[in-house]
Design an enzyme around this catalytic site. Sequence first.
Site, short mmCIF file in Angstrom:
data_model
loop_
_atom_site.label_atom_id
_atom_site.label_comp_id
_atom_site.label_asym_id
_atom_site.label_seq_id
_atom_site.Cartn_x
_atom_site.Cartn_y
_atom_site.Cartn_z
N CYS A 149 0.81 -1.22 0.00
CA CYS A 149 0.00 0.00 0.00
C CYS A 149 0.85 1.27 0.00
O CYS A 149 0.54 2.24 -0.72
CB CYS A 149 -0.97 0.00 1.18
SG CYS A 149 -0.22 -0.34 2.78
N HIS A 242 -1.70 6.98 4.52
CA HIS A 242 -0.25 6.84 4.62
C HIS A 242 0.40 8.08 4.01
O HIS A 242 0.09 8.47 2.87
CB HIS A 242 0.22 5.61 3.86
CG HIS A 242 -0.09 4.30 4.54
ND1 HIS A 242 -0.70 4.21 5.76
CD2 HIS A 242 0.15 3.01 4.14
CE1 HIS A 242 -0.83 2.93 6.09
NE2 HIS A 242 -0.33 2.19 5.13
#
Length: 350
Positions: A149, A242
Amino acid sequence: MDKLKVSLLGSTGMVGQKMVKMLSNHPFIELTKVSASPAKIGKKYEEAVKWIEGEIPENVKDMRLVSTEPEDHKDVDVVLSALPNELAEDIELKLVRAGKIVVSNASPYRMDPEVPLINPEINWQHLELVKTQQSKRGWKGLLVKNPNCTAAIMSLPLKPLTELITQRKIIMTTLQAVSGAGYNGLSFMSIYNNIIPYIKGEEEKIPKEIGKMLGQVQDGQILNAKINARVTSIRVPIKVGHMGVINILLDESDKIDVEEIKRELANFKSLPQEKNLPTAPKKPIIVNEDESRPQPEIDLKIENGMAVSVGRISVENNVLRMVVLGDNLVRGAAGITILTVEVMKELGYI
C-alpha cells in the site's frame, strides 16, 4: 456489455470490505461470490462480517460464503484476492494452476520478475508479461500482483520524476495509519497516544517494489530500475492514510525548477485516464500549494480516494522535498486491484 464476473477472497477483512463496497455499483464488474476463512463457509455475508463501511450493499448481504477451492470459483472470470499474506501463496497458486485469472493484493510473488506488479498509471505495460507467463510456468491461469500500500502511494509522484530519481539518493520517511496493519493488527493500548518507529518488513519492501514498478520489460521479465533509497517507516495513531516525506538528494550541477516539477506532477496522466476507466481518478496526482497540506482529514476523499496528494514541494540545500499522502485502503489496496482489472479488460487480457 456482458459484465465480468468476479469472486473475492478475504472478503470480510478491511480491504475486502472496501472492495465489496466499491464493486456494488460498478458498471461492468459484478461481484458474484465471496470467500473468507473456513469457519465462515456457508454463512450469509452479513452474518460473517464485522462490517465497518456504513451499510452493507444489498446485492451481497445474502451471499453465502464459499471456500477458496477452485471448484467454488470455476464460473467466474477473475478471482480478486485480499487474503492475508501468510495464506495467499498456496491458495492463489492452486487457483492459477486450475486456470483462473488471479489479481492479488497479497505480497507473495510480488518481486518475481515474471509476475507483473501493477500500479496502473505507472506500469500498465508490464501486463504484457502474462502473454508468456503460462508457457514459462506451466500455469493454466494468470497471476497479477498489486504493490504494498505504501509503495503504491509513493510511486505515483515518483513516476514523472523517474529520470531524476534513478540517479540520485532518496531519503523517505513514511507515517502509516493503523489500518495498514489490518483490523486486528494493533491493540488500542499499543497505539493510543503513541508512535511506533518501526514496521516490520516495510522499509525493505518499499524501495524494491518501486524499483520493480519503474523498471522495464526485457526478454519476458522485468528489469528493475535502480532505486537508491533509505526508508524509515513509522506507525502513527490515525485510522486511514499513509503519508511520506520524500527527500531527493541532488547534485550540485542539477538545475531544478520547482514550478516545472509541480506542473509535471499536476499534469501527469496515463492510460486509465485516457480510457476514462470507471475507478481511475481524473487527476491521479493533486498538487497542494497550501503549506499545511496534505492532511488526512482534508485530502483523502479527493477523487474517491484514488488520487494521491502532494505538497510542500521545494528545493533547498540541494534537496528536493515533497510530502505525499494517499488512502492506503483505496489507492493502496482495494481500488488499485479493481483498476488493474479494468485495465486488463481494456487491453484484452481478460
